[in-house]
Design a protein around this motif. Structure first.
Motif, PDB file in Angstrom:
ATOM      1  N   GLY A  26      38.975  52.727  46.216  1.00 37.08           N
ATOM      2  CA  GLY A  26      39.025  53.897  47.051  1.00 37.08           C
ATOM      3  C   GLY A  26      40.333  54.273  47.412  1.00 37.08           C
ATOM      4  O   GLY A  26      41.440  53.510  46.988  1.00 37.08           O
ATOM      5  N   SER A  27      40.387  55.134  48.516  1.00 36.83           N
ATOM      6  CA  SER A  27      41.875  55.785  48.831  1.00 36.83           C
ATOM      7  C   SER A  27      42.582  54.520  49.401  1.00 36.83           C
ATOM      8  O   SER A  27      43.843  54.467  49.213  1.00 36.83           O
ATOM      9  N   THR A  28      42.320  53.633  50.148  1.00 32.89           N
ATOM     10  CA  THR A  28      42.860  52.591  50.927  1.00 32.89           C
ATOM     11  C   THR A  28      43.316  51.522  49.788  1.00 32.89           C
ATOM     12  O   THR A  28      44.170  50.660  50.317  1.00 32.89           O
ATOM     13  N   GLU A  29      43.032  51.547  48.779  1.00 35.26           N
ATOM     14  CA  GLU A  29      43.486  50.455  47.731  1.00 35.26           C
ATOM     15  C   GLU A  29      44.143  51.121  46.554  1.00 35.26           C
ATOM     16  O   GLU A  29      44.865  50.118  45.916  1.00 35.26           O
ATOM     17  N   LEU A  30      44.396  52.244  46.476  1.00 31.81           N
ATOM     18  CA  LEU A  30      45.222  52.715  45.467  1.00 31.81           C
ATOM     19  C   LEU A  30      46.689  52.314  45.472  1.00 31.81           C
ATOM     20  O   LEU A  30      47.172  52.109  44.439  1.00 31.81           O
ATOM     21  N   PRO A  31      47.497  52.332  46.636  1.00 29.21           N
ATOM     22  CA  PRO A  31      48.901  51.595  46.565  1.00 29.21           C
ATOM     23  C   PRO A  31      49.092  50.323  45.984  1.00 29.21           C
ATOM     24  O   PRO A  31      49.937  49.857  45.406  1.00 29.21           O
ATOM     25  N   MET A  32      48.029  49.573  45.842  1.00 30.18           N
ATOM     26  CA  MET A  32      47.851  48.294  45.322  1.00 30.18           C
ATOM     27  C   MET A  32      48.293  48.333  43.869  1.00 30.18           C
ATOM     28  O   MET A  32      48.599  47.514  43.323  1.00 30.18           O
ATOM     29  N   PHE A  33      47.624  49.451  43.507  1.00 29.23           N
ATOM     30  CA  PHE A  33      47.885  49.598  41.798  1.00 29.23           C
ATOM     31  C   PHE A  33      48.870  50.566  41.364  1.00 29.23           C
ATOM     32  O   PHE A  33      48.752  51.134  40.341  1.00 29.23           O
ATOM     33  N   TYR A  42      42.131  45.690  34.384  1.00 32.44           N
ATOM     34  CA  TYR A  42      41.104  46.203  35.503  1.00 32.44           C
ATOM     35  C   TYR A  42      39.607  46.459  34.903  1.00 32.44           C
ATOM     36  O   TYR A  42      39.617  47.493  33.938  1.00 32.44           O
ATOM     37  N   VAL A  43      38.691  46.032  35.461  1.00 28.11           N
ATOM     38  CA  VAL A  43      37.620  45.913  34.946  1.00 28.11           C
ATOM     39  C   VAL A  43      36.716  46.843  36.247  1.00 28.11           C
ATOM     40  O   VAL A  43      36.387  46.243  37.211  1.00 28.11           O
ATOM     41  N   LEU A  44      36.366  47.780  35.819  1.00 22.53           N
ATOM     42  CA  LEU A  44      35.772  48.720  36.663  1.00 22.53           C
ATOM     43  C   LEU A  44      34.209  48.690  36.787  1.00 22.53           C
ATOM     44  O   LEU A  44      33.457  48.733  35.657  1.00 22.53           O
ATOM     45  N   GLY A  45      33.560  48.572  37.894  1.00 25.19           N
ATOM     46  CA  GLY A  45      32.199  48.550  38.300  1.00 25.19           C
ATOM     47  C   GLY A  45      31.794  49.896  38.941  1.00 25.19           C
ATOM     48  O   GLY A  45      32.712  50.263  39.670  1.00 25.19           O
ATOM     49  N   LEU A  46      30.704  50.422  38.886  1.00 22.85           N
ATOM     50  CA  LEU A  46      30.350  51.743  39.479  1.00 22.85           C
ATOM     51  C   LEU A  46      29.654  51.553  40.585  1.00 22.85           C
ATOM     52  O   LEU A  46      29.283  52.456  41.234  1.00 22.85           O
ATOM     53  N   GLN A  47      29.401  50.225  41.263  1.00 24.69           N
ATOM     54  CA  GLN A  47      28.955  50.031  42.375  1.00 24.69           C
ATOM     55  C   GLN A  47      29.606  48.753  42.792  1.00 24.69           C
ATOM     56  O   GLN A  47      29.689  47.802  41.823  1.00 24.69           O
ATOM     57  N   GLU A  48      29.838  48.366  44.030  1.00 28.04           N
ATOM     58  CA  GLU A  48      30.646  47.012  44.455  1.00 28.04           C
ATOM     59  C   GLU A  48      29.672  45.763  44.293  1.00 28.04           C
ATOM     60  O   GLU A  48      30.411  44.900  44.100  1.00 28.04           O
ATOM     61  N   SER A  49      28.460  46.101  44.406  1.00 26.67           N
ATOM     62  CA  SER A  49      27.705  44.809  44.198  1.00 26.67           C
ATOM     63  C   SER A  49      27.879  44.488  42.503  1.00 26.67           C
ATOM     64  O   SER A  49      27.853  43.128  42.396  1.00 26.67           O
ATOM     65  N   VAL A  50      28.018  45.354  41.731  1.00 21.82           N
ATOM     66  CA  VAL A  50      28.039  45.170  40.386  1.00 21.82           C
ATOM     67  C   VAL A  50      29.739  44.703  40.101  1.00 21.82           C
ATOM     68  O   VAL A  50      29.636  43.516  39.256  1.00 21.82           O
ATOM     69  N   VAL A  51      30.526  44.956  40.539  1.00 22.55           N
ATOM     70  CA  VAL A  51      31.955  44.267  40.716  1.00 22.55           C
ATOM     71  C   VAL A  51      31.739  42.812  41.185  1.00 22.55           C
ATOM     72  O   VAL A  51      32.221  42.095  40.375  1.00 22.55           O
ATOM     73  N   LEU A  52      31.090  42.317  42.406  1.00 20.13           N
ATOM     74  CA  LEU A  52      31.161  41.164  42.718  1.00 20.13           C
ATOM     75  C   LEU A  52      30.609  40.282  41.499  1.00 20.13           C
ATOM     76  O   LEU A  52      30.575  39.226  41.329  1.00 20.13           O
ATOM     77  N   GLY A  53      29.110  40.823  41.179  1.00 14.03           N
ATOM     78  CA  GLY A  53      28.405  40.121  40.048  1.00 14.03           C
ATOM     79  C   GLY A  53      29.210  39.875  39.043  1.00 14.03           C
ATOM     80  O   GLY A  53      29.109  38.742  38.449  1.00 14.03           O
ATOM     81  N   MET A  54      30.007  40.604  38.524  1.00  9.94           N
ATOM     82  CA  MET A  54      30.760  40.472  37.287  1.00  9.94           C
ATOM     83  C   MET A  54      31.843  39.456  37.366  1.00  9.94           C
ATOM     84  O   MET A  54      32.114  38.724  36.617  1.00  9.94           O
ATOM     85  N   ALA A  55      32.679  39.570  38.439  1.00 10.74           N
ATOM     86  CA  ALA A  55      33.549  38.562  39.050  1.00 10.74           C
ATOM     87  C   ALA A  55      32.997  37.238  39.067  1.00 10.74           C
ATOM     88  O   ALA A  55      33.677  36.212  38.913  1.00 10.74           O
ATOM     89  N   ASP A  56      31.835  37.202  39.648  1.00  8.18           N
ATOM     90  CA  ASP A  56      31.011  35.831  39.793  1.00  8.18           C
ATOM     91  C   ASP A  56      30.739  35.145  38.635  1.00  8.18           C
ATOM     92  O   ASP A  56      31.098  33.699  38.160  1.00  8.18           O
ATOM     93  N   GLY A  57      30.359  35.909  37.427  1.00  6.69           N
ATOM     94  CA  GLY A  57      30.249  35.436  36.221  1.00  6.69           C
ATOM     95  C   GLY A  57      31.387  34.949  35.593  1.00  6.69           C
ATOM     96  O   GLY A  57      31.332  33.984  34.955  1.00  6.69           O
ATOM     97  N   TYR A  58      32.441  35.829  35.775  1.00  2.00           N
ATOM     98  CA  TYR A  58      33.889  35.342  34.939  1.00  2.00           C
ATOM     99  C   TYR A  58      34.314  34.267  35.785  1.00  2.00           C
ATOM    100  O   TYR A  58      34.766  33.277  34.907  1.00  2.00           O
ATOM    101  N   ALA A  59      34.089  34.026  36.967  1.00  4.35           N
ATOM    102  CA  ALA A  59      34.685  32.956  37.643  1.00  4.35           C
ATOM    103  C   ALA A  59      33.827  31.712  37.283  1.00  4.35           C
ATOM    104  O   ALA A  59      34.654  30.588  37.064  1.00  4.35           O
ATOM    105  N   GLN A  60      32.689  31.647  37.091  1.00  8.99           N
ATOM    106  CA  GLN A  60      31.862  30.496  36.872  1.00  8.99           C
ATOM    107  C   GLN A  60      32.175  29.958  35.500  1.00  8.99           C
ATOM    108  O   GLN A  60      32.191  29.126  34.771  1.00  8.99           O
ATOM    109  N   ALA A  61      32.463  31.285  34.552  1.00  8.57           N
ATOM    110  CA  ALA A  61      32.659  30.756  33.273  1.00  8.57           C
ATOM    111  C   ALA A  61      34.196  30.404  32.784  1.00  8.57           C
ATOM    112  O   ALA A  61      34.174  29.570  31.903  1.00  8.57           O
ATOM    113  N   THR A  62      35.152  30.650  33.548  1.00  4.54           N
ATOM    114  CA  THR A  62      36.443  30.280  33.353  1.00  4.54           C
ATOM    115  C   THR A  62      36.525  28.995  34.287  1.00  4.54           C
ATOM    116  O   THR A  62      37.495  28.193  33.850  1.00  4.54           O
ATOM    117  N   GLY A  63      36.127  28.661  35.424  1.00  7.67           N
ATOM    118  CA  GLY A  63      36.108  27.697  36.309  1.00  7.67           C
ATOM    119  C   GLY A  63      37.375  27.637  36.906  1.00  7.67           C
ATOM    120  O   GLY A  63      37.964  26.954  37.731  1.00  7.67           O
TER     121      GLY A  63
END
Length: 522
Positions: A26-33, A42-63
């Protein structure tokens, strides 16, 4: 020229290998990038719950901890369901969210998160909005350590939009410090466990998710074989902690006190490894264990150990504890328990859940990983689709829906050499259907299997406990899941008849793009 907070954070993330960012900006995140690094993804999710779910799977699989970027208060609110799941999954996540500029916070500006650190609680281990812009890199370093220290879990940082271009603290070192995370139990209690286990006549082992998370699979198999102990999966365990085709595997403990006690009848010692004792879903009466049966528990979380109602709890890592016991245990010979009864194969006359899971077991590649969110289908899965390797099965520990589809995308991003199957209910798929777009965008060849039984059938069965013949709000019909998949860039296939199932699965497993099978079961 001074170094900015953003430049130090980028160097810090790069040094930790956290170059994959899951987000919905969103607007308050743009300067970070600003000047986004070419070596970051950057892995884009179209809704924030999707973003959290993708990151959860990624973190569990990478450890290792994954980095999540959300948008202020509303974005964090959208993500809360899967943040709760990450908390229950013990998934290490560093979740960041934008905040309005510090110069505006004295008022109530648009998009301000008035209580930024309170919003994600109690489902994060640590929550912080740094007092100064210069403190952001140090807060990020602390966040990573907290997330990765057992018991692992998500942490949260709120970062004002104008912090990123501020000068950084010149004394901060972005290189990571070593992180020691091996937890060993009290040696006196470990010896008491060894002695009791050796002396038991009919011990039984209950395995939970920590066995898989702590890479203790082989050690637990060795312990069970040395003691000729039956092994049960803990109620509602979200990971595979023991090979389900092993002769000593007894099955899956029910999440109700009476049936669980009945399953453990005949044993004089219960050893719970890496799980609560126990997780229940419905109320019941009576003692926790059969008469004359003692309990030992090995768990990494002191809070979980504290609410265990009886027995002896050892707070420590499963792998270290079991390895220590194996070096000194010497039980008397015991007879081998009879093996678990195997169900006969089902016929292919009707496309049932049992036939689907049996066929999936036959056809899926040996190294494949299954991410499951199909509550109604879980009984058939446990009977027909055995998992025999560590890190081969992931599901949601919270009971919330909307995790499985995006988590499968995250697992596939982390494990590109292994096929990933997402086994999903039709109702649960609609909680995070946007994940199909991310799968197509990332080009991950996930096989999404949507089991269509026309609604939230798990609730229909559960309603019988409350003497409700048909609960309201459980019918979900008229959705073309294969069509939705095609509209989002995936391949979509519809399976209505038994003779279509094998060819559809083979096509999906051979594909290099994400494929969804909409399977109508009877």
């Amino acid at each position: 020229m001074s170094t900015t907070v953003r430049e130090v954070v980028v160097a810090q993330l790069r040094a930790r290998g956290m170059t994959t960012v899951f987000g919905n900006p969103g607007s308050t995140e743009l300067p970070m990038f600003r000047d986004f690094p070419n070596d970051f993804h950057y892995v884009l999710g179209l809704q924030e719950s999707v973003v959290l779910g993708m990151a959860d799977g990624y973190a569990q699989a990478t450890g290792s901890a994954a980095l999540v970027n959300l948008h202020s208060a509303a974005g964090v609110g959208h993500a809360m369901g899967n943040l709760f799941t990450a908390w229950r999954n013990r998934t290490p996540l560093v979740v960041t969210a934008g905040q309005q500029a510090r110069s505006l916070l004295v008022g109530e500006p648009f998009l301000m998160n008035d209580r930024a650190t309170e919003l994600p609680r109690p489902y994060v281990k640590w929550s912080c909005e740094p007092a100064r812009a210069q403190d952001v890199p140090a807060a990020l370093a602390r966040a990573f350590h907290v997330a990765m220290t057992p018991p692992r879990g998500p942490v949260f940082l709120s970062i004002p939009v104008d912090d990123w271009d501020r000068p950084a603290d010149p004394g901060f070192d972005p290189n990571p410090r070593p992180l020691g995370a091996t937890m060993r139990p009290d040696p006196y209690l470990a010896e008491a466990l060894r002695s009791a286990l050796d002396a038991a006549e009919r011990p039984v082992i209950v395995v939970g998710a920590e066995v898989d998370r702590d890479h203790a699979f082989d050690e637990v198999v060795a312990l069970a074989e040395r003691h000729q102990a039956r092994v049960w999966a803990a109620p509602l365990s979200p990971r595979c902690g023991f090979p389900e085709d092993h002769p000593l595997f007894a099955g899956f403990l029910p999440a109700a006190r009476g049936p669980l006690r009945e399953a453990l009848t005949g044993h004089d010692l219960v050893l719970v490894l890496g799980a609560p004792a126990f997780t229940f879903h419905v109320e019941d009466e009576g003692p926790l264990l059969p008469p004359e049966c003692s309990l030992f528990q090995v768990v990494e979380d002191a809070d979980t150990a504290a609410w265990t109602p009886l027995g002896t709890s050892l707070v420590g890592g499963v792998r270290a504890t079991v390895a220590e016991i194996l070096t000194r245990s010497s039980p008397a010979p015991r007879p081998t328990p009879p093996p678990r009864e195997r169900l006969p194969r089902v016929s292919d006359d009707v496309l049932t859940e049992a036939l689907l899971l049996q066929t999936l077991a036959d056809e899926r590649p040996d190294a494949s990983i299954v991410v499951e969110e199909a509550p109604t289908t879980r009984v058939a899965m446990q009977a027909r689709l055995p998992f025999v390797r560590p890190e081969s099965f992931f599901t949601c520990a919270s009971g919330g829906l909307g995790h499985g589809m995006p988590a499968a995308v995250g697992v596939a991003l982390a494990r590109p050499a292994q096929p990933v199957v997402a086994l999903l209910g039709d109702g649960s798929s609609m909680y995070s259907i946007q994940a199909l777009w991310s799968a197509a965008r990332e080009g991950v060849p996930v096989t999404f299997v949507v089991v269509d039984n026309g609604g939230y059938a798990a609730l229909d069965g559960f309603a019988e406990r409350f003497r409700i013949s048909k609960p309201v709000g459980t019918s979900v019909t008229g959705i073309d899941y294969a069509g939705l998949a095609r509209d989002m860039g995936c391949t979509g296939l519809t399976v209505r008849w038994p003779d279509e199932l094998v060819s559809a699965l083979r096509q999906a497993f051979a594909s290099t793009v994400p494929t969804l099978l909409h399977v109508h079961v009877h």
